[in-house]
Design a protein around this motif. Structure first.
Motif, PDB file in Angstrom:
ATOM      1  N   CYS A  64       0.847  -1.186   0.000  1.00  0.00           N
ATOM      2  CA  CYS A  64       0.000   0.000   0.000  1.00  0.00           C
ATOM      3  C   CYS A  64       0.884   1.238   0.000  1.00  0.00           C
ATOM      4  CB  CYS A  64      -0.908   0.015   1.233  1.00  0.00           C
ATOM      5  SG  CYS A  64      -1.860   1.535   1.422  1.00  0.00           S
ATOM      6  N   VAL A  65       0.729   2.083  -1.003  1.00  0.00           N
ATOM      7  CA  VAL A  65       1.458   3.350  -1.090  1.00  0.00           C
ATOM      8  C   VAL A  65       0.535   4.418  -0.512  1.00  0.00           C
ATOM      9  CG1 VAL A  65       2.559   5.006  -2.626  1.00  0.00           C
ATOM     10  CG2 VAL A  65       2.733   2.554  -3.102  1.00  0.00           C
ATOM     11  N   LEU A  66       0.897   4.953   0.643  1.00  0.00           N
ATOM     12  CA  LEU A  66      -0.024   5.788   1.411  1.00  0.00           C
ATOM     13  C   LEU A  66       0.466   7.220   1.547  1.00  0.00           C
ATOM     14  CD1 LEU A  66      -2.636   5.718   3.173  1.00  0.00           C
ATOM     15  CD2 LEU A  66      -1.150   5.304   5.130  1.00  0.00           C
ATOM     16  N   SER A  67      -0.324   8.147   1.058  1.00  0.00           N
ATOM     17  CA  SER A  67      -0.062   9.573   1.244  1.00  0.00           C
ATOM     18  C   SER A  67      -0.676  10.001   2.578  1.00  0.00           C
ATOM     19  CB  SER A  67      -0.687  10.361   0.087  1.00  0.00           C
ATOM     20  OG  SER A  67      -0.677  11.737   0.353  1.00  0.00           O
ATOM     21  N   MET A  68       0.170  10.500   3.494  1.00  0.00           N
ATOM     22  CA  MET A  68      -0.287  10.792   4.859  1.00  0.00           C
ATOM     23  C   MET A  68      -0.808  12.214   5.043  1.00  0.00           C
ATOM     24  SD  MET A  68       2.737   9.048   7.117  1.00  0.00           S
ATOM     25  CE  MET A  68       3.993  10.140   6.389  1.00  0.00           C
ATOM     26  N   GLY A  69      -0.541  13.106   4.071  1.00  0.00           N
ATOM     27  CA  GLY A  69      -0.953  14.490   4.245  1.00  0.00           C
ATOM     28  C   GLY A  69      -0.018  15.278   5.136  1.00  0.00           C
ATOM     29  N   GLY A  70       1.256  14.920   5.125  1.00  0.00           N
ATOM     30  CA  GLY A  70       2.250  15.648   5.913  1.00  0.00           C
ATOM     31  C   GLY A  70       3.114  14.718   6.735  1.00  0.00           C
ATOM     32  N   ALA A  71       4.409  15.032   6.812  1.00  0.00           N
ATOM     33  CA  ALA A  71       5.357  14.165   7.508  1.00  0.00           C
ATOM     34  C   ALA A  71       5.102  14.102   9.011  1.00  0.00           C
ATOM     35  CB  ALA A  71       6.786  14.647   7.252  1.00  0.00           C
ATOM     36  N   MET A  72       4.477  15.140   9.566  1.00  0.00           N
ATOM     37  CA  MET A  72       4.231  15.132  11.007  1.00  0.00           C
ATOM     38  C   MET A  72       3.222  14.064  11.421  1.00  0.00           C
ATOM     39  SD  MET A  72       4.364  19.164  12.099  1.00  0.00           S
ATOM     40  CE  MET A  72       3.307  19.729  10.773  1.00  0.00           C
ATOM     41  N   SER A  73       2.536  13.472  10.440  1.00  0.00           N
ATOM     42  CA  SER A  73       1.547  12.432  10.730  1.00  0.00           C
ATOM     43  C   SER A  73       2.159  11.040  10.812  1.00  0.00           C
ATOM     44  CB  SER A  73       0.460  12.426   9.648  1.00  0.00           C
ATOM     45  OG  SER A  73      -0.221  13.659   9.592  1.00  0.00           O
ATOM     46  N   VAL A  74       3.458  10.915  10.559  1.00  0.00           N
ATOM     47  CA  VAL A  74       4.046   9.586  10.448  1.00  0.00           C
ATOM     48  C   VAL A  74       3.918   8.789  11.744  1.00  0.00           C
ATOM     49  CG1 VAL A  74       6.407  10.301  11.039  1.00  0.00           C
ATOM     50  CG2 VAL A  74       6.047   8.307   9.589  1.00  0.00           C
ATOM     51  N   GLY A  75       4.035   9.444  12.897  1.00  0.00           N
ATOM     52  CA  GLY A  75       3.908   8.724  14.160  1.00  0.00           C
ATOM     53  C   GLY A  75       2.531   8.106  14.340  1.00  0.00           C
ATOM     54  N   ARG A  76       1.488   8.856  13.965  1.00  0.00           N
ATOM     55  CA  ARG A  76       0.125   8.346  14.104  1.00  0.00           C
ATOM     56  C   ARG A  76      -0.094   7.137  13.188  1.00  0.00           C
ATOM     57  NH1 ARG A  76      -3.234  12.103  11.614  1.00  0.00           N
ATOM     58  NH2 ARG A  76      -2.336  13.584  13.057  1.00  0.00           N
ATOM     59  N   PHE A  77       0.314   7.275  11.923  1.00  0.00           N
ATOM     60  CA  PHE A  77       0.113   6.173  10.987  1.00  0.00           C
ATOM     61  C   PHE A  77       0.973   4.960  11.344  1.00  0.00           C
ATOM     62  CE2 PHE A  77      -1.696   9.568   8.405  1.00  0.00           C
ATOM     63  CZ  PHE A  77      -2.756   8.930   7.781  1.00  0.00           C
ATOM     64  N   ALA A  78       2.197   5.200  11.787  1.00  0.00           N
ATOM     65  CA  ALA A  78       3.060   4.080  12.174  1.00  0.00           C
ATOM     66  C   ALA A  78       2.474   3.324  13.360  1.00  0.00           C
ATOM     67  CB  ALA A  78       4.462   4.590  12.509  1.00  0.00           C
ATOM     68  N   GLY A  79       1.862   4.051  14.291  1.00  0.00           N
ATOM     69  CA  GLY A  79       1.239   3.396  15.439  1.00  0.00           C
ATOM     70  C   GLY A  79       0.060   2.525  15.046  1.00  0.00           C
ATOM     71  N   LEU A  80      -0.700   2.970  14.063  1.00  0.00           N
ATOM     72  CA  LEU A  80      -1.865   2.200  13.618  1.00  0.00           C
ATOM     73  C   LEU A  80      -1.480   1.003  12.758  1.00  0.00           C
ATOM     74  CD1 LEU A  80      -4.275   5.122  12.586  1.00  0.00           C
ATOM     75  CD2 LEU A  80      -4.223   3.869  14.753  1.00  0.00           C
ATOM     76  N   LEU A  81      -0.461   1.181  11.930  1.00  0.00           N
ATOM     77  CA  LEU A  81      -0.137   0.167  10.936  1.00  0.00           C
ATOM     78  C   LEU A  81       1.013  -0.741  11.328  1.00  0.00           C
ATOM     79  CD1 LEU A  81      -0.392   2.549   7.855  1.00  0.00           C
ATOM     80  CD2 LEU A  81      -2.080   0.852   8.568  1.00  0.00           C
ATOM     81  N   GLY A  82       1.911  -0.266  12.205  1.00  0.00           N
ATOM     82  CA  GLY A  82       3.082  -1.027  12.607  1.00  0.00           C
ATOM     83  C   GLY A  82       2.799  -1.992  13.744  1.00  0.00           C
ATOM     84  N   PRO A  83       3.829  -2.335  14.531  1.00  0.00           N
ATOM     85  CA  PRO A  83       3.689  -3.336  15.595  1.00  0.00           C
ATOM     86  C   PRO A  83       2.545  -3.104  16.586  1.00  0.00           C
ATOM     87  CG  PRO A  83       5.996  -2.864  15.207  1.00  0.00           C
ATOM     88  CD  PRO A  83       5.224  -1.889  14.358  1.00  0.00           C
ATOM     89  N   PRO A  84       2.232  -1.856  17.009  1.00  0.00           N
ATOM     90  CA  PRO A  84       1.139  -1.696  17.964  1.00  0.00           C
ATOM     91  C   PRO A  84      -0.241  -1.910  17.353  1.00  0.00           C
ATOM     92  CG  PRO A  84       2.607   0.228  17.949  1.00  0.00           C
ATOM     93  CD  PRO A  84       2.896  -0.577  16.729  1.00  0.00           C
TER      94      PRO A  84
END
Length: 212
Positions: A64-84
């Motif tokens: 999935c190639v995901l546009s987050m709408g800004g680099a500051m959102s990476v923590g939120r998306f990583a938390g939802l999609l990554g190990p947690p």
């Protein structure tokens, strides 16, 4: 019919505070294994264009190639999609100035070992350098934007800037232009002139066991 676009929409809604079950169900149904975290849609267009040129169907590969709408959102998306969250593999492409957001966001999500590919300034800068300003101007002319570029270059604020800087700035001056040229510039690249960060990102997305 569910597709990767449906998953992208579900993840974006989840990140905005919606329920996570739709994204979770789609990830399972679509066999999503990797998410590429990108700042915006122009980067997504560039990644998609290079994949198409190389005969890759990333969605079919579970990417999935995901546009987050800004680099500051990476923590939120990583938390939802990554190990947690969904436990998917994460990767990304970012500007040098955004590296810190990615490093901190992935660390907080327990995904610090994942590889992120960094552009010297940004992806547009990398693409313009790879093509050269004369070739980019040819593409701008082919897209019907050369008069607008020349008008922009004559503005007082652009005096003293190099042609490279002017063209790079021009691509971001009109809504949708940067997105369109993300694909146009990649499609015009010679095979051996693909910027290293973009090339390495796509190579790293190969399914396990696939030939290099």
């Amino acid at each position: 019919m569910a597709d990767m676009g449906s998953f992208q929409e579900a993840v974006t809604a989840w990140a905005a505070g919606g329920p996570g079950d739709p994204a979770r169900e789609l990830a399972e149904r679509l066999a999503v294994r990797t998410v590429v975290l990108l700042e915006g849609p122009s980067d997504a267009e560039a990644v998609g264009a290079l994949a198409s040129r190389r005969g890759r169907d990333l969605a079919a590969e579970g990417v999935c190639v995901l546009s987050m709408g800004g680099a500051m959102s990476v923590g939120r998306f990583a938390g939802l999609l990554g190990p947690p969250g969904l436990g998917l593999r994460l990767t990304g492409l970012c500007d040098e100035a955004e590296r810190g957001y990615y490093v901190r966001g992935l660390e907080r999500a327990g995904a610090a070992q994942e590889e992120v590919f960094v552009c010297a300034a940004d992806l547009e800068d990398e693409l313009i350098r790879a093509l050269g300003v004369p070739r980019v101007e040819e593409l701008v002319e082919a897209e019907g934007d050369l008069r607008a570029l020349r008008t922009f270059q004559r503005q007082p604020a652009q005096q003293g800037r190099t042609p490279h800087q002017q063209v790079r700035r021009f691509l971001g001056t009109k809504k949708g232009r940067k997105i369109r040229y993300g694909r146009v510039l990649v499609e015009a690249l010679e095979p051996d002139r693909v910027p290293a960060p973009l090339d390495a990102l796509l190579a790293g997305l190969r399914p396990p066991g696939a030939p290099v």
